[in-house]
Design a protein around this motif. Structure first.
Motif, PDB file in Angstrom:
ATOM      1  N   LEU A 181      -7.392  -3.719  -1.948  1.00 44.63           N
ATOM      2  CA  LEU A 181      -6.337  -3.327  -2.878  1.00 44.63           C
ATOM      3  C   LEU A 181      -6.782  -2.187  -3.791  1.00 44.63           C
ATOM      4  N   ASP A 182      -7.955  -2.313  -4.398  1.00 46.47           N
ATOM      5  CA  ASP A 182      -8.425  -1.268  -5.314  1.00 46.47           C
ATOM      6  C   ASP A 182      -8.663   0.048  -4.577  1.00 46.47           C
ATOM      7  N   ALA A 183      -9.221  -0.049  -3.368  1.00 49.13           N
ATOM      8  CA  ALA A 183      -9.472   1.167  -2.582  1.00 49.13           C
ATOM      9  C   ALA A 183      -8.162   1.831  -2.185  1.00 49.13           C
ATOM     10  N   PHE A 184      -7.150   1.021  -1.856  1.00 50.43           N
ATOM     11  CA  PHE A 184      -5.849   1.578  -1.491  1.00 50.43           C
ATOM     12  C   PHE A 184      -5.204   2.253  -2.698  1.00 50.43           C
ATOM     13  N   ALA A 185      -5.294   1.614  -3.861  1.00 51.27           N
ATOM     14  CA  ALA A 185      -4.750   2.210  -5.083  1.00 51.27           C
ATOM     15  C   ALA A 185      -5.446   3.536  -5.383  1.00 51.27           C
ATOM     16  N   SER A 186      -6.765   3.568  -5.191  1.00 54.80           N
ATOM     17  CA  SER A 186      -7.523   4.802  -5.420  1.00 54.80           C
ATOM     18  C   SER A 186      -7.103   5.882  -4.431  1.00 54.80           C
TER      19      SER A 186
ATOM     20  N   ALA B   5       1.930  14.517  -5.606  1.00 48.79           N
ATOM     21  CA  ALA B   5       2.947  13.611  -5.077  1.00 48.79           C
ATOM     22  C   ALA B   5       3.323  12.543  -6.094  1.00 48.79           C
ATOM     23  N   LYS B   6       4.464  11.939  -5.841  1.00 47.36           N
ATOM     24  CA  LYS B   6       4.870  10.748  -6.577  1.00 47.36           C
ATOM     25  C   LYS B   6       4.941   9.588  -5.583  1.00 47.36           C
ATOM     26  N   ILE B   7       4.453   8.439  -6.006  1.00 47.84           N
ATOM     27  CA  ILE B   7       4.406   7.255  -5.150  1.00 47.84           C
ATOM     28  C   ILE B   7       5.616   6.377  -5.460  1.00 47.84           C
ATOM     29  N   VAL B   8       6.403   6.089  -4.426  1.00 48.22           N
ATOM     30  CA  VAL B   8       7.590   5.246  -4.590  1.00 48.22           C
ATOM     31  C   VAL B   8       7.354   3.944  -3.824  1.00 48.22           C
ATOM     32  N   PHE B   9       7.071   2.889  -4.556  1.00 41.04           N
ATOM     33  CA  PHE B   9       6.888   1.583  -3.923  1.00 41.04           C
ATOM     34  C   PHE B   9       8.262   1.005  -3.582  1.00 41.04           C
ATOM     35  N   ILE B  10       8.421   0.569  -2.328  1.00 38.06           N
ATOM     36  CA  ILE B  10       9.710   0.057  -1.856  1.00 38.06           C
ATOM     37  C   ILE B  10       9.501  -1.367  -1.337  1.00 38.06           C
ATOM     38  N   PRO B  11       9.657  -2.377  -2.186  1.00 38.06           N
ATOM     39  CA  PRO B  11       9.443  -3.762  -1.746  1.00 38.06           C
ATOM     40  C   PRO B  11      10.517  -4.196  -0.750  1.00 38.06           C
TER      41      PRO B  11
ATOM     42  N   MET C  67       3.308  -5.072  -5.154  1.00 36.07           N
ATOM     43  CA  MET C  67       3.402  -3.644  -5.489  1.00 36.07           C
ATOM     44  C   MET C  67       2.996  -3.403  -6.944  1.00 36.07           C
ATOM     45  N   SER C  68       3.356  -4.330  -7.813  1.00 36.31           N
ATOM     46  CA  SER C  68       2.994  -4.204  -9.231  1.00 36.31           C
ATOM     47  C   SER C  68       1.483  -4.250  -9.411  1.00 36.31           C
ATOM     48  N   GLN C  69       0.816  -5.100  -8.630  1.00 33.37           N
ATOM     49  CA  GLN C  69      -0.646  -5.197  -8.713  1.00 33.37           C
ATOM     50  C   GLN C  69      -1.306  -3.908  -8.231  1.00 33.37           C
ATOM     51  N   ILE C  70      -0.792  -3.352  -7.136  1.00 33.61           N
ATOM     52  CA  ILE C  70      -1.352  -2.098  -6.623  1.00 33.61           C
ATOM     53  C   ILE C  70      -1.121  -0.974  -7.632  1.00 33.61           C
ATOM     54  N   ARG C  71       0.087  -0.919  -8.168  1.00 33.12           N
ATOM     55  CA  ARG C  71       0.416   0.132  -9.142  1.00 33.12           C
ATOM     56  C   ARG C  71      -0.463   0.016 -10.385  1.00 33.12           C
TER      57      ARG C  71
ATOM     58  N   ILE D 174       8.319   1.628  -8.949  1.00 35.09           N
ATOM     59  CA  ILE D 174       8.667   0.553  -8.021  1.00 35.09           C
ATOM     60  C   ILE D 174      10.185   0.465  -7.942  1.00 35.09           C
ATOM     61  N   ALA D 175      10.719   0.579  -6.728  1.00 40.05           N
ATOM     62  CA  ALA D 175      12.167   0.505  -6.540  1.00 40.05           C
ATOM     63  C   ALA D 175      12.671  -0.869  -6.958  1.00 40.05           C
ATOM     64  N   SER D 176      13.628  -0.868  -7.847  1.00 43.20           N
ATOM     65  CA  SER D 176      14.217  -2.113  -8.331  1.00 43.20           C
ATOM     66  C   SER D 176      15.700  -1.868  -8.559  1.00 43.20           C
ATOM     67  N   GLY D 177      16.507  -2.588  -7.837  1.00 39.26           N
ATOM     68  CA  GLY D 177      17.949  -2.392  -7.952  1.00 39.26           C
ATOM     69  C   GLY D 177      18.641  -3.053  -6.792  1.00 39.26           C
ATOM     70  N   SER D 178      19.197  -2.261  -5.905  1.00 34.65           N
ATOM     71  CA  SER D 178      19.932  -2.808  -4.772  1.00 34.65           C
ATOM     72  C   SER D 178      18.993  -3.490  -3.784  1.00 34.65           C
ATOM     73  N   VAL D 179      19.451  -4.606  -3.216  1.00 40.23           N
ATOM     74  CA  VAL D 179      18.715  -5.267  -2.135  1.00 40.23           C
ATOM     75  C   VAL D 179      19.497  -5.181  -0.828  1.00 40.23           C
ATOM     76  N   LYS D 180      20.565  -4.394  -0.821  1.00 38.78           N
ATOM     77  CA  LYS D 180      21.340  -4.223   0.403  1.00 38.78           C
ATOM     78  C   LYS D 180      20.566  -3.317   1.365  1.00 38.78           C
ATOM     79  N   PRO D 181      20.445  -3.718   2.623  1.00 34.37           N
ATOM     80  CA  PRO D 181      19.644  -2.941   3.579  1.00 34.37           C
ATOM     81  C   PRO D 181      20.036  -1.471   3.674  1.00 34.37           C
ATOM     82  N   SER D 182      21.326  -1.166   3.695  1.00 33.22           N
ATOM     83  CA  SER D 182      21.754   0.232   3.825  1.00 33.22           C
ATOM     84  C   SER D 182      21.305   1.072   2.636  1.00 33.22           C
ATOM     85  N   SER D 183      21.267   0.465   1.454  1.00 31.41           N
ATOM     86  CA  SER D 183      20.815   1.185   0.261  1.00 31.41           C
ATOM     87  C   SER D 183      19.314   1.440   0.316  1.00 31.41           C
TER      88      SER D 183
END
Length: 408
Positions: A248-253, A264-270, A280-284, A295-304
């Motif tokens: 986890l720490d190596a991936f975050a690094s 770049a900007k990192i967009v975590f998409i759970p 994702m919160s732990q990695i961030r 971290i994407a937070s909002g719609s949980v609809k697949p198409s969105s």
């Protein structure tokens, strides 16, 4: 004559897995287009939400999933009222084979037409159910192996027997199905290890045909829209909480390195809005440049969610369905292995995984990100052809399903 009643079951639906819900939404659409007059019932853990979202009837999950024997009364009532039972979704025949087979067997015993539609198969059965990793029995078997000088390995015998038993049951029940369709060729090969009498049809994951919904502030919030409109390179990321990464720490690094190198900007998409979000919160939190991530937070609809993935310059994921969502828009993607399903999907593009969740190959990740950002158009050409091939296979599968339902 009354309208055909079709019960849909799967891996299990309604359990906070956006990929599974994408499959469900597409299967409902496919069934509705194939038999417009049919009444559709969905077995799900979220009855009210699913009924409102997809305009279907619902019933609870079978107790093999819910763990509540009382749910079986309503599930069996739904089976009793149905003419057809369709099992669909992800790798249910290898992740939860006995649950799937229990449902199919109950339907067959009631005289229903039974269909397995666009399922996948990993190259191993779910270790949680088919590997003896701990407990009194494991301890006893270890002692016997040690005292016999390694000659008597009861653990391996036990695991092999469990696998053979489920393969025997797979053949018995799937041979009685009216139609069996896999989502890819490796899944068909795995399923045929159970010596089915008839070759399954190979189609594709129904989620590949999912429509996209463009991101808006109403769906994702103002902060996300600022990121999407920033002009920065956008790296979409999802690591499944079902099999956490050891590094986890190596991936975050490493993600910090992308921020430094490419601005770049990192967009975590759970893909699970609860458990993946937590990971994702732990990695961030482990990132130095966490201010350059969201971290994407909002719609949980697949198409969105698929629409959000389409705005990325590259998607990195150990969740298969985020890779599929990326493929819908030919967005470049890199997979981190978690079972053979990610490997199987990427092989259609001629790509390999960047290691797996136990051992990420960071050099390969870095090389692929650099290559994609420099040759994005070339990637899209390949991705367009692969998606077209998948859609053609899916059309063949849908035609077979329609023919089977017409004869019901």
């Amino acid at each position: 004559m009354s309208n055909l009643r079709i019960l849909l079951g799967g891996v299990p639906f309604g359990c906070n897995n956006i990929g599974d819900e994408a499959i469900l939404a597409q299967v409902v659409n496919i069934v509705r287009e194939s038999t417009p007059a049919a009444n559709i019932i969905v077995s799900t853990g979220e009855q009210k939400t699913t009924a409102e979202w997809l305009d279907v009837e619902t019933c609870p999950l079978h107790s093999s999933f819910s763990g509540n024997e009382r749910d079986n009364t309503a599930f069996f009532d739904a089976l009793d009222s149905a003419d057809v039972f369709i099992w669909s979704g992800a790798t249910g025949l290898s992740d939860y084979p006995n649950a799937a087979l229990n449902c199919l067997s109950e339907a067959q015993n009631r005289g229903l037409k039974t269909i397995v539609f666009c399922t996948g198969m990993n190259d191993t059965f779910n270790p949680a159910h088919f590997k003896l990793n701990s407990g009194l029995k494991k301890s006893l078997f270890d002692i016997i192996k040690q005292t016999s000088g390694g000659k008597l390995d009861l653990t391996t015998r036990y695991e092999c027997r469990k696998e053979q038993d489920v393969r025997t049951r797979l053949k018995e029940i799937l041979d009685r199905c009216d139609l069996v369709i896999n989502r890819d060729f490796p899944s068909k090969l795995e399923l045929m290890k159970s010596n089915l009498s008839k070759q399954p049809i190979v189609a594709a994951d129904p989620a590949i045909a999912l429509p996209l919904v463009a991101p808006t502030a109403a769906l994702w919030g103002d902060s996300m829209m600022e990121v999407l409109e920033s002009g920065s390179k956008l790296i979409g990321v999802c690591i499944s909480s079902q099999q956490k990464i050891n590094q986890l720490d190596a991936f975050a690094s490493w993600l910090d390195g992308l921020v430094d190198t490419y601005q770049a900007k990192i967009v975590f998409i759970p893909m699970n809005p609860i458990t993946d979000f937590k990971l994702m919160s732990q990695i961030r939190e482990a990132m130095f440049h966490r201010s350059q991530s969201i971290i994407a937070s909002g719609s949980v609809k697949p198409s969105s969610v698929a629409g959000l993935a389409s705005k990325m310059d590259v998607v990195i994921s150990s969740r298969l369905h985020l890779l599929i969502f990326a493929a819908i828009s030919s967005t470049p993607c890199i997979g981190i292995g978690r079972g053979s399903k990610v490997t199987n999907f990427l092989s259609e593009f001629g790509f390999c995984t960047a290691g797996d969740t136990d051992n990420i190959k960071f050099e390969y990740l870095e090389k692929e990100v650099r290559k994609i950002l420099l040759e994005k158009d070339a990637y899209k050409e390949v991705a367009d052809l692969v998606r077209e091939s998948m859609l053609i296979r899916l059309e063949h599968g849908v035609a077979a399903l329609k023919n089977c339902l017409t004869l019901a």
